[in-house]
Design a protein around this motif. Structure first.
Motif, PDB file in Angstrom:
ATOM      1  N   ILE A 154     -16.526   1.961   4.364  1.00  0.00           N
ATOM      2  CA  ILE A 154     -15.595   2.659   3.708  1.00  0.00           C
ATOM      3  C   ILE A 154     -14.339   2.597   3.563  1.00  0.00           C
ATOM      4  O   ILE A 154     -13.374   3.019   3.051  1.00  0.00           O
ATOM      5  CB  ILE A 154     -15.599   4.166   3.567  1.00  0.00           C
ATOM      6  CG1 ILE A 154     -17.871   4.042   2.979  1.00  0.00           C
ATOM      7  CG2 ILE A 154     -15.426   5.167   3.008  1.00  0.00           C
ATOM      8  CD1 ILE A 154     -18.646   5.901   3.514  1.00  0.00           C
ATOM      9  N   GLU A 155     -13.487   2.768   5.213  1.00  0.00           N
ATOM     10  CA  GLU A 155     -12.153   2.669   5.105  1.00  0.00           C
ATOM     11  C   GLU A 155     -11.363   1.031   4.391  1.00  0.00           C
ATOM     12  O   GLU A 155     -10.412   1.807   4.416  1.00  0.00           O
ATOM     13  CB  GLU A 155     -11.857   2.716   6.854  1.00  0.00           C
ATOM     14  CG  GLU A 155     -12.447   4.323   7.606  1.00  0.00           C
ATOM     15  CD  GLU A 155     -11.776   5.336   6.931  1.00  0.00           C
ATOM     16  OE1 GLU A 155     -10.396   5.046   6.898  1.00  0.00           O
ATOM     17  OE2 GLU A 155     -12.875   6.124   6.679  1.00  0.00           O
ATOM     18  N   LYS A 156     -12.292   0.071   4.521  1.00  0.00           N
ATOM     19  CA  LYS A 156     -11.920  -1.064   4.017  1.00  0.00           C
ATOM     20  C   LYS A 156     -11.607  -0.378   2.577  1.00  0.00           C
ATOM     21  O   LYS A 156     -10.699  -1.205   1.962  1.00  0.00           O
ATOM     22  CB  LYS A 156     -12.157  -1.828   3.810  1.00  0.00           C
ATOM     23  CG  LYS A 156     -12.257  -2.719   5.765  1.00  0.00           C
ATOM     24  CD  LYS A 156     -13.357  -3.567   5.848  1.00  0.00           C
ATOM     25  CE  LYS A 156     -12.978  -5.223   7.167  1.00  0.00           C
ATOM     26  NZ  LYS A 156     -12.403  -4.078   8.532  1.00  0.00           N
ATOM     27  N   ALA A 157     -11.989   0.061   1.912  1.00  0.00           N
ATOM     28  CA  ALA A 157     -12.475   0.368   0.449  1.00  0.00           C
ATOM     29  C   ALA A 157     -10.749   1.299   0.039  1.00  0.00           C
ATOM     30  O   ALA A 157     -10.227   0.888  -0.701  1.00  0.00           O
ATOM     31  CB  ALA A 157     -14.073   1.151  -0.085  1.00  0.00           C
ATOM     32  N   LYS A 158     -11.114   2.051   1.316  1.00  0.00           N
ATOM     33  CA  LYS A 158     -10.319   3.502   1.291  1.00  0.00           C
ATOM     34  C   LYS A 158      -8.438   2.343   1.170  1.00  0.00           C
ATOM     35  O   LYS A 158      -7.312   2.464   0.651  1.00  0.00           O
ATOM     36  CB  LYS A 158     -10.037   4.295   2.196  1.00  0.00           C
ATOM     37  CG  LYS A 158     -10.931   5.241   1.787  1.00  0.00           C
ATOM     38  CD  LYS A 158     -11.554   6.519   3.358  1.00  0.00           C
ATOM     39  CE  LYS A 158     -12.340   7.031   1.676  1.00  0.00           C
ATOM     40  NZ  LYS A 158     -12.137   8.550   3.586  1.00  0.00           N
ATOM     41  N   SER A 216       1.040  -1.225  -0.109  1.00  0.00           N
ATOM     42  CA  SER A 216      -0.427  -0.360  -0.123  1.00  0.00           C
ATOM     43  C   SER A 216       0.913   0.915   0.438  1.00  0.00           C
ATOM     44  O   SER A 216       1.643   0.808   0.422  1.00  0.00           O
ATOM     45  CB  SER A 216      -0.787   0.006   1.014  1.00  0.00           C
ATOM     46  OG  SER A 216      -0.505   0.012   2.330  1.00  0.00           O
ATOM     47  N   VAL A 217       0.371   2.053  -0.938  1.00  0.00           N
ATOM     48  CA  VAL A 217       0.840   3.576  -0.530  1.00  0.00           C
ATOM     49  C   VAL A 217       0.540   4.644   1.219  1.00  0.00           C
ATOM     50  O   VAL A 217      -0.938   4.612   1.162  1.00  0.00           O
ATOM     51  CB  VAL A 217       0.573   4.625  -1.838  1.00  0.00           C
ATOM     52  CG1 VAL A 217       1.038   4.177  -2.952  1.00  0.00           C
ATOM     53  CG2 VAL A 217      -0.530   4.743  -1.898  1.00  0.00           C
ATOM     54  N   TYR A 246      -4.000  -0.695  -4.603  1.00  0.00           N
ATOM     55  CA  TYR A 246      -3.513  -1.103  -5.939  1.00  0.00           C
ATOM     56  C   TYR A 246      -3.469   1.121  -6.557  1.00  0.00           C
ATOM     57  O   TYR A 246      -3.423   1.191  -7.920  1.00  0.00           O
ATOM     58  CB  TYR A 246      -5.076  -1.119  -6.886  1.00  0.00           C
ATOM     59  CG  TYR A 246      -4.839  -2.694  -6.160  1.00  0.00           C
ATOM     60  CD1 TYR A 246      -4.225  -3.765  -6.485  1.00  0.00           C
ATOM     61  CD2 TYR A 246      -5.755  -2.482  -5.140  1.00  0.00           C
ATOM     62  CE1 TYR A 246      -4.712  -5.063  -6.259  1.00  0.00           C
ATOM     63  CE2 TYR A 246      -6.739  -4.361  -4.338  1.00  0.00           C
ATOM     64  CZ  TYR A 246      -5.574  -5.228  -4.684  1.00  0.00           C
ATOM     65  OH  TYR A 246      -5.484  -6.196  -3.803  1.00  0.00           O
ATOM     66  N   ASP A 247      -3.196   1.539  -6.100  1.00  0.00           N
ATOM     67  CA  ASP A 247      -2.476   3.408  -6.175  1.00  0.00           C
ATOM     68  C   ASP A 247      -1.552   2.848  -7.775  1.00  0.00           C
ATOM     69  O   ASP A 247      -2.166   4.285  -8.756  1.00  0.00           O
ATOM     70  CB  ASP A 247      -2.027   3.675  -5.416  1.00  0.00           C
ATOM     71  CG  ASP A 247      -2.075   5.222  -5.892  1.00  0.00           C
ATOM     72  OD1 ASP A 247      -3.421   6.172  -6.060  1.00  0.00           O
ATOM     73  OD2 ASP A 247      -0.858   5.769  -6.120  1.00  0.00           O
ATOM     74  N   HIS A 248      -0.735   2.285  -7.457  1.00  0.00           N
ATOM     75  CA  HIS A 248      -0.039   2.376  -9.312  1.00  0.00           C
ATOM     76  C   HIS A 248      -1.091   1.424 -10.390  1.00  0.00           C
ATOM     77  O   HIS A 248      -0.431   2.747 -10.943  1.00  0.00           O
ATOM     78  CB  HIS A 248       1.828   1.396  -8.523  1.00  0.00           C
ATOM     79  CG  HIS A 248       2.679   1.117  -9.806  1.00  0.00           C
ATOM     80  ND1 HIS A 248       2.773   3.035  -9.882  1.00  0.00           N
ATOM     81  CD2 HIS A 248       2.720   0.764 -10.157  1.00  0.00           C
ATOM     82  CE1 HIS A 248       4.052   2.076 -10.781  1.00  0.00           C
ATOM     83  NE2 HIS A 248       3.754   0.940 -10.909  1.00  0.00           N
ATOM     84  N   ALA A 249      -1.365   0.360  -9.911  1.00  0.00           N
ATOM     85  CA  ALA A 249      -1.433   0.004 -11.022  1.00  0.00           C
ATOM     86  C   ALA A 249      -3.113   1.221 -11.853  1.00  0.00           C
ATOM     87  O   ALA A 249      -3.230   0.780 -12.606  1.00  0.00           O
ATOM     88  CB  ALA A 249      -2.499  -1.129 -10.361  1.00  0.00           C
TER      89      ALA A 249
END
Length: 692
Positions: free
Chosen positions: A572-576, A177-178, A582-585
């Motif tokens: 929502i926190e789990k979604a974030k 994760s980022v 997958y921010d990079h992807a």
């Protein structure tokens, strides 16, 4: 007297049509399981793993050429433990070993052929291998001997290579994760530019041949258009949808889409039809209809769902089937093609002349001297060209199509893979639920409800956990993440179509199981397989949105909606947290993250929360729902409370969005909220213009 097959192997006891197709090969096939895996260790033999699916043309070719060949089978049986896997039953195995083949060869596909050490680690692989040297590929018998020799004589090298490969797969399958996650509309805009750069402005779609239907990419571009007002995004979507639906990739007589186009103009498809393609494309055409009100998109949806209900649906018990083959009578596409002579014999000379010209049916042919029906010139332009009224032309074409369809229906049909997969059923239940909301055809709601009941009756263990597949009265195999996330998405849409709280309760129950089984409490994100699952060489968190959305992307889809409907902000926190993996992807390969980016769009848009208080059957309520669903407002949830229900308290506890809301003067009342803060309620459907 029936001929007794010369050979029968262990696949005879399986339920998968694909595995059963290989049950009388001379190859000593095993299904994936303890018996085969233990034997490989005991005899210290390499495993030959062959993965495919029943509608796969090249899988049939390799079977005919190699697996039915006694001499090739003898080499396989002597030197290998041979395991056959249906990728649709075991997407977990397919995903891991496809990663291995892609790393080793730079490409992948089916049939997939992978050689494993006895502890299941891959060391060599590829896709289709011919029976002798051709297409720049080694002949399969030669390959079998070479791999056997390497395994026996260079064992240390092979073990080292296998270890490195598994380590590499593990690395790419478990992203980090980022810390500085920033989700804003720039990430959606970047995706638009990526698609725009690859857009084929002449033929629609993206890139070059072969062209796959980009359903998720198109719904992402519709969201970007809604957000930005950029008309170019809408043009890309519309042009692509029109070219696909007028091409040979769309079944012009029977409705429904084939798997993909082998050329750039959408003319010659691979003819198999998949439940998931038709589910995902239905959503794209439905949303395009909402966005533009063009009846063409509605017609495509209706024809596609008519096809699904006619040929891919168990009308007696519910449940949608998986695939239809490309081949009939051993020939690819034979069921779907025509000659001018056949057409004239059925339609008569006058109608045949117009039909053949419109659908490009010629003596020369457009596919192996036969003709795939496709539309080169849209009906409005063609009517002008031949100086005929458009309505008259449409009547002639519909009359012709009906006659030809009836004759075609008497041909030998392509094989049907009638297994019922929880995941793909979830996609089609969602599509049917949406189609009912937008088009109002009760058949769609009834099929969705019947199929959801079937899954919840036949594909659930005693402990409430889902199973993956059902066929011939038997349900088995552990459900993967996608089975949960797709099916929960279907249940949410079913609730929003029927407002029966049962569907939402089941969605909530299964979502809790999904989190307990698949969520990584240490690093966040969802694993492909559950914690009670038999151990594999890698526990992956793959989130690639390819032909189908990833389980993780659809998990985000359901988390964000249930968070609002059930007032569970921790979802929502789990979604974030999942987004941060997958921010990079998402930024570097948006076309492989299209469904996930739709989740980003939902989150940053502050979705509309629509609460309706009124009798769901009243004319006023129906008018309001029709008005809501005719609009393209993709980022919303809709809940309804009948103020006269005896279960009011239970429903308000389940759906806090409805709590303490009342109707005005006994009329159906609309509350439009965001973050649970509501604007003034209204009973006037005309107010929806400014509220939505």
């Amino acid at each position: 007297m029936k001929n007794t097959p010369k050979h029968t192997n262990r696949l005879i006891d399986e339920t998968s049509p694909y595995l059963l197709q290989h049950a009388h090969n001379p190859v000593d096939w095993y299904p994936w399981g303890e018996e085969a895996l233990n034997l490989a260790k005991e005899l210290d033999k390499p495993i030959l793993l062959s993965i495919g699916y029943s509608a796969c043309h090249w899988c049939h070719v390799m079977e005919r050429e190699s697996f039915e060949n006694e001499e090739i089978a003898a080499i396989m049986n002597k030197h290998y433990i041979n395991i056959k896997v249906d990728r649709e039953e075991r997407p977990d195995l397919d995903e891991i070993y496809m990663s291995a083949v892609q790393i080793m060869t730079g490409s992948g596909g089916w049939p997939m052929t992978v050689f494993l050490t006895p502890d299941r680690k891959p060391f060599y692989g590829g896709t289709y291998f011919p029976p002798d040297d051709r297409y720049g590929r080694p002949g399969f018998p030669k390959l079998l001997v070479a791999v056997k020799d390497a395994y026996q004589n260079k064992r240390a090298d092979i073990d080292e290579q296998a270890e490195k490969l598994v380590s590499h797969i593990n690395q790419i399958s478990n992203p980090k994760s980022v810390d500085d996650l920033l989700l804003d509309d720039k990430i959606i805009e970047q995706a638009f530019y990526h698609y725009q750069n690859r857009f084929d402005s002449q033929h629609g779609g993206f890139g070059q041949a072969p062209k796959f239907p980009p359903g998720m990419g198109l719904i992402l571009l519709l969201r970007y258009w809604k957000r930005s007002g950029n008309s170019r995004a809408l043009h890309i979507v519309e042009f692509t949808l029109e070219k696909m639906a007028r091409g040979g990739m769309y079944d012009q007589l029977g409705g429904g889409f084939h798997r993909y186009s082998t050329d750039e103009i959408w003319l010659v498809p691979h003819f198999e039809k998949m439940l998931y393609d038709n589910s995902l494309l239905t959503v794209a055409y439905l949303e395009a209809f909402q966005a533009t009100s063009k009846p063409f998109y509605r017609e495509v949806v209706e024809e596609t769902l008519d096809y699904v209900l006619r040929e891919m649906y168990n009308q007696q018990n519910g449940g949608f089937y998986s695939t239809q083959d490309a081949d009939s009578e051993g020939v690819e596409g034979k069921f779907f093609v025509w000659t001018p002579g056949e057409v004239e014999q059925i339609l008569g000379q006058a109608d045949a002349k117009i039909f053949c010209d419109f659908y490009d049916v010629t003596d020369h042919g457009n596919f192996e001297h036969q003709n795939i029906l496709w539309v080169k010139t849209p009906a409005d332009l063609y009517a002008k060209k031949i100086k005929i009224d458009q309505a008259n032309l449409v009547n002639i074409l519909n009359r012709c199509k009906k006659k030809l369809f009836e004759i075609r229906d008497k041909r030998i049909k392509p094989g049907l893979d009638d297994k019922i997969l929880t995941s793909w059923n979830g996609l089609m239940i969602r599509s049917m639920g949406l189609a009912y909301q937008i088009l109002g055809d009760l058949r769609y709601l009834e099929a969705a409800e019947k199929s959801a009941k079937f899954i919840l009756t036949e594909l659930v263990r005693k402990n409430g956990h889902l199973l993956r597949t059902h066929r011939a009265g038997k349900s088995h195999l552990n459900a993967c993440l996608e089975d949960y996330s797709y099916f929960i998405a279907g249940l949410i849409e079913l609730y929003q179509a029927s407002f029966d709280p049962y569907w939402l309760r089941e969605a909530d129950r299964l979502n809790q199981i999904m989190i307990s089984q698949f969520w990584d409490p240490q690093n966040g994100g969802f694993f492909f397989t559950g914690k009670d699952y038999p151990e594999l060489i890698v526990r992956s968190k793959s989130a690639y949105d390819g032909a189908t959305p990833s389980g993780a992307s659809m998990a985000i889809h359901v988390l964000l909606r249930l968070a609002i409907l059930l007032n569970q902000p921790d979802l929502i926190e789990k979604a974030k947290t999942t987004f941060s993996l997958y921010d990079h992807a998402m930024k570097t390969a948006p076309s492989g993250s299209a469904q996930m980016l739709c989740g980003v769009d939902f989150l940053i848009d502050t979705p509309k929360e629509i609460a309706i208080i009124g009798n769901p059957l009243s004319e006023q309520t129906q008018e309001i729902l029709k008005d809501i669903h005719r609009r393209f407002v993709p980022n919303k949830v809709v809940a309804l409370l009948n103020p006269n229900t005896e279960d009011r308290q239970k429903i308000e506890e389940l759906i806090p969005l409805l709590a303490s809301k009342t109707s005005i003067d006994g009329k159906t009342t609309i509350y439009v909220c965001q973050n649970y803060a509501c604007q003034l309620p209204t009973t006037d459907v005309g107010d929806l213009d400014k509220l939505l």
